[in-house]
Design a protein around this motif. Structure first.
Motif, PDB file in Angstrom:
ATOM      1  N   UNK A 332       0.788  -1.226   0.000  1.00 12.53           N
ATOM      2  CA  UNK A 332       0.000   0.000   0.000  1.00 12.53           C
ATOM      3  C   UNK A 332       0.822   1.279   0.000  1.00 12.53           C
ATOM      4  N   UNK A 333       2.146   1.180   0.159  1.00  8.61           N
ATOM      5  CA  UNK A 333       2.953   2.381   0.302  1.00  8.61           C
ATOM      6  C   UNK A 333       4.280   2.266  -0.444  1.00  8.61           C
ATOM      7  N   UNK A 334       4.878   3.430  -0.665  1.00  7.90           N
ATOM      8  CA  UNK A 334       6.256   3.536  -1.129  1.00  7.90           C
ATOM      9  C   UNK A 334       7.050   4.208  -0.017  1.00  7.90           C
ATOM     10  N   UNK A 335       8.192   3.609   0.356  1.00  8.62           N
ATOM     11  CA  UNK A 335       9.014   4.145   1.437  1.00  8.62           C
ATOM     12  C   UNK A 335      10.390   4.535   0.902  1.00  8.62           C
ATOM     13  N   UNK A 336      10.831   5.710   1.307  1.00  8.97           N
ATOM     14  CA  UNK A 336      12.170   6.188   0.958  1.00  8.97           C
ATOM     15  C   UNK A 336      12.912   6.481   2.260  1.00  8.97           C
ATOM     16  N   UNK A 337      14.050   5.851   2.441  1.00  8.82           N
ATOM     17  CA  UNK A 337      14.854   6.017   3.653  1.00  8.82           C
ATOM     18  C   UNK A 337      16.129   6.766   3.274  1.00  8.82           C
ATOM     19  N   UNK A 338      16.405   7.861   3.973  1.00 11.24           N
ATOM     20  CA  UNK A 338      17.624   8.648   3.765  1.00 11.24           C
ATOM     21  C   UNK A 338      18.303   8.812   5.128  1.00 11.24           C
ATOM     22  N   UNK A 339      19.521   8.269   5.250  1.00  5.57           N
ATOM     23  CA  UNK A 339      20.205   8.243   6.542  1.00  5.57           C
ATOM     24  C   UNK A 339      21.632   8.757   6.389  1.00  5.57           C
ATOM     25  N   UNK A 340      22.231   9.114   7.530  1.00  4.36           N
ATOM     26  CA  UNK A 340      23.628   9.569   7.556  1.00  4.36           C
ATOM     27  C   UNK A 340      24.298   9.038   8.806  1.00  4.36           C
ATOM     28  N   UNK A 341      25.592   9.302   8.938  1.00  6.19           N
ATOM     29  CA  UNK A 341      26.354   8.844  10.093  1.00  6.19           C
ATOM     30  C   UNK A 341      26.799  10.031  10.954  1.00  6.19           C
ATOM     31  N   UNK A 342      25.940  11.036  11.032  1.00  7.95           N
ATOM     32  CA  UNK A 342      26.254  12.208  11.845  1.00  7.95           C
ATOM     33  C   UNK A 342      25.883  12.022  13.297  1.00  7.95           C
ATOM     34  N   UNK A 343      25.603  13.147  13.970  1.00 12.73           N
ATOM     35  CA  UNK A 343      25.289  13.108  15.403  1.00 12.73           C
ATOM     36  C   UNK A 343      23.855  12.690  15.676  1.00 12.73           C
ATOM     37  N   UNK A 344      23.002  12.731  14.679  1.00 15.88           N
ATOM     38  CA  UNK A 344      21.615  12.324  14.874  1.00 15.88           C
ATOM     39  C   UNK A 344      20.780  13.426  15.493  1.00 15.88           C
ATOM     40  N   UNK A 345      19.510  13.118  15.697  1.00 14.62           N
ATOM     41  CA  UNK A 345      18.549  14.071  16.278  1.00 14.62           C
ATOM     42  C   UNK A 345      17.901  13.413  17.487  1.00 14.62           C
ATOM     43  N   UNK A 346      17.952  14.089  18.628  1.00 16.05           N
ATOM     44  CA  UNK A 346      17.352  13.554  19.858  1.00 16.05           C
ATOM     45  C   UNK A 346      15.846  13.401  19.695  1.00 16.05           C
ATOM     46  N   UNK A 347      15.280  12.426  20.398  1.00  9.83           N
ATOM     47  CA  UNK A 347      13.837  12.155  20.276  1.00  9.83           C
ATOM     48  C   UNK A 347      13.003  13.358  20.679  1.00  9.83           C
ATOM     49  N   UNK A 348      13.470  14.132  21.642  1.00  2.00           N
ATOM     50  CA  UNK A 348      12.708  15.301  22.094  1.00  2.00           C
ATOM     51  C   UNK A 348      12.676  16.412  21.052  1.00  2.00           C
ATOM     52  N   UNK A 349      13.610  16.384  20.105  1.00  2.00           N
ATOM     53  CA  UNK A 349      13.692  17.439  19.086  1.00  2.00           C
ATOM     54  C   UNK A 349      13.119  17.017  17.744  1.00  2.00           C
ATOM     55  N   UNK A 350      12.641  15.789  17.624  1.00  2.00           N
ATOM     56  CA  UNK A 350      12.248  15.280  16.311  1.00  2.00           C
ATOM     57  C   UNK A 350      10.973  15.906  15.770  1.00  2.00           C
ATOM     58  N   UNK A 351      10.129  16.436  16.628  1.00  2.65           N
ATOM     59  CA  UNK A 351       8.940  17.131  16.133  1.00  2.65           C
ATOM     60  C   UNK A 351       9.213  18.614  15.901  1.00  2.65           C
ATOM     61  N   UNK A 352      10.207  19.155  16.608  1.00  3.09           N
ATOM     62  CA  UNK A 352      10.504  20.584  16.478  1.00  3.09           C
ATOM     63  C   UNK A 352      11.151  20.918  15.139  1.00  3.09           C
ATOM     64  N   UNK A 353      11.937  19.981  14.590  1.00  2.78           N
ATOM     65  CA  UNK A 353      12.703  20.306  13.377  1.00  2.78           C
ATOM     66  C   UNK A 353      11.804  20.544  12.167  1.00  2.78           C
TER      67      UNK A 353
END
Length: 411
Positions: A332-353
């Motif tokens: 039912x869906x198409x998924x695109x995953x884009x990842x890196x090896x940086x510092x990442x994003x904290x869970x508390x900030x994932x909605x703010x960005x």
């Protein structure tokens, strides 16, 4: 709420009373006016019993016999002895009326009479008509309410699509007429605020270009005298120009939803195209995992390219040495995953960005770049397509963006 409850209660209460009274009148006029030989015969038998008990004379046409000649049930015999009319039935279901002469043991029998015809079908038809009438009355009460609710839906859809021409015609007979008028006022104010915001952003962005152009000209004239200072000021001017371009781009998105053109295109080719652009300027290792040669998908190609460009640019900017891209297909869906090896994003900030002008860094600097509009643009475009963008932690500890888009036309 109280007004709505009272209005509905009165409609139902008055409708039930009117339907019950009308049904009873119709039933009495139609059903019970049919010939009823047995009921009429019972009245005649009572009159005859009273007259015979006085005269003590029996007409020859009346059938009579001693009380003990028939094996009466105890209840029937007790009724006869009390002077009541007893009804019995023959094998053909014909009725016989029997009564005892007063002061004697002689039973007088009248009949046989045809059985009373069943009137169940007209009775149930009348009940069904009553329920249908009640439904029609409730529909008549609900029509203005339904009309106002449909207008609510239409207006919210208009606002969601960025269409600011709001028009509502509330019905004065609706139980929520006051609410409809208040909603109209609120929707008009929201539309005006959105329209003013667009004009303000466009006006400010365009008006800033003129003084910036003069500053660039002045800096060009001063460059031979103080090249170091002019270079730093030129970078500031370029940063302001970039900010203006970003603001104009975000403002255009507010109006672009009305002109979206969804079409089928090869998402694999689009990914290859965006990755090829990134490789021209990036020194990082870019890995694409895609088991499909072609994957056709219905969306707005131009804006999907903007989404991929922003996410790939973020991965290149914040990653250390790797950028990972994967394309997946589900029923039912198409998924695109884009990842890196940086510092990442904290869970508390994932909605703010995803909020406009939101940045995890407390200060904007030339080295990191950006003004917090890239992910806001991604979120808006994905929402237009009915999808979602989620942030996870990649296998290297960096940020991993997962785009989930509904399958529209996939081959």
């Amino acid at each position: 709420m109280i007004r709505l409850l009272i209005s509905l209660y009165l409609v139902v209460f008055l409708s039930i009373i009117a339907i019950n009274q009308g049904s009873e009148l119709i039933w009495q006029q139609l059903a019970y006016q049919q010939p009823d030989d047995l009921r009429h015969a019972s009245q005649v038998a009572k009159s005859l019993q009273a007259s015979l008990s006085v005269s003590k004379q029996l007409p020859s046409s009346l059938r009579h016999y001693p009380l003990d000649e028939v094996a009466w049930l105890a209840e029937q015999k007790a009724q006869l002895l009390q002077g009541d009319i007893v009804t019995t039935y023959t094998e053909k279901n014909n009725a016989l009326l029997s009564f005892l002469l007063t002061g004697t043991d002689t039973v007088v029998q009248l009949g046989p009479f045809k059985p009373v015809e069943q009137v169940l079908i007209p009775k149930y038809l009348l009940k069904l008509s009553s329920f249908v009438l009640l439904a029609l009355l409730l529909m008549f009460w609900l029509r203005p309410l339904w009309r106002d609710l449909m207008q609510f839906k239409h207006v919210t859809e208009q606002l969601a699509k960025g269409q600011l021409n709001i028009s509502i015609a509330p019905s004065r007979f609706s139980a929520i007429a006051t609410l409809t008028s208040q909603f109209h006022s609120m929707a008009t104010k929201v539309a005006n605020l959105m329209n003013n915001q667009k004009h303000l952003v466009n006006a400010v962005s365009h008006e800033l270009r003129t003084p910036l152009a003069r500053l660039k000209f002045a800096l060009a004239m001063l460059e031979p005298q103080t090249p170091e200072s002019v270079s730093q000021m030129s970078q500031d001017v370029q940063e302001m120009e970039f900010l203006i371009d970003e603001m104009l781009g975000y403002a255009r998105l507010e109006m672009a939803q009305n002109t979206l053109k969804f079409e089928s295109f090869d998402i694999v080719a689009l990914l290859d195209e965006q990755i090829a652009k990134l490789k021209r300027t990036s020194t990082k290792h870019i890995e694409l995992v895609c088991p499909y040669k072609t994957l056709f998908f219905t969306a707005e190609r131009q804006y999907m390219a903007r989404v991929l460009q922003n996410l790939l640019g973020n991965a290149d900017k914040y990653g250390q040495s790797k950028v990972y891209v994967q394309l997946q297909k589900t029923p039912n869906h198409v998924k695109i995953v884009i990842a890196d090896d940086g510092q990442g994003i904290a869970e508390t900030d994932r909605t703010k960005v995803f909020e406009p002008f939101s940045r995890l860094e407390k200060s904007r600097n030339k080295s990191s770049g950006g003004f917090g509009l890239g992910l806001a643009i991604v979120d808006k475009i994905i929402s237009w397509h009915g999808g979602r963008c989620e942030i996870e932690t990649s296998k290297w500890g960096g940020a991993q963006f997962v785009l989930t888009l509904p399958k529209q036309n996939q081959a």
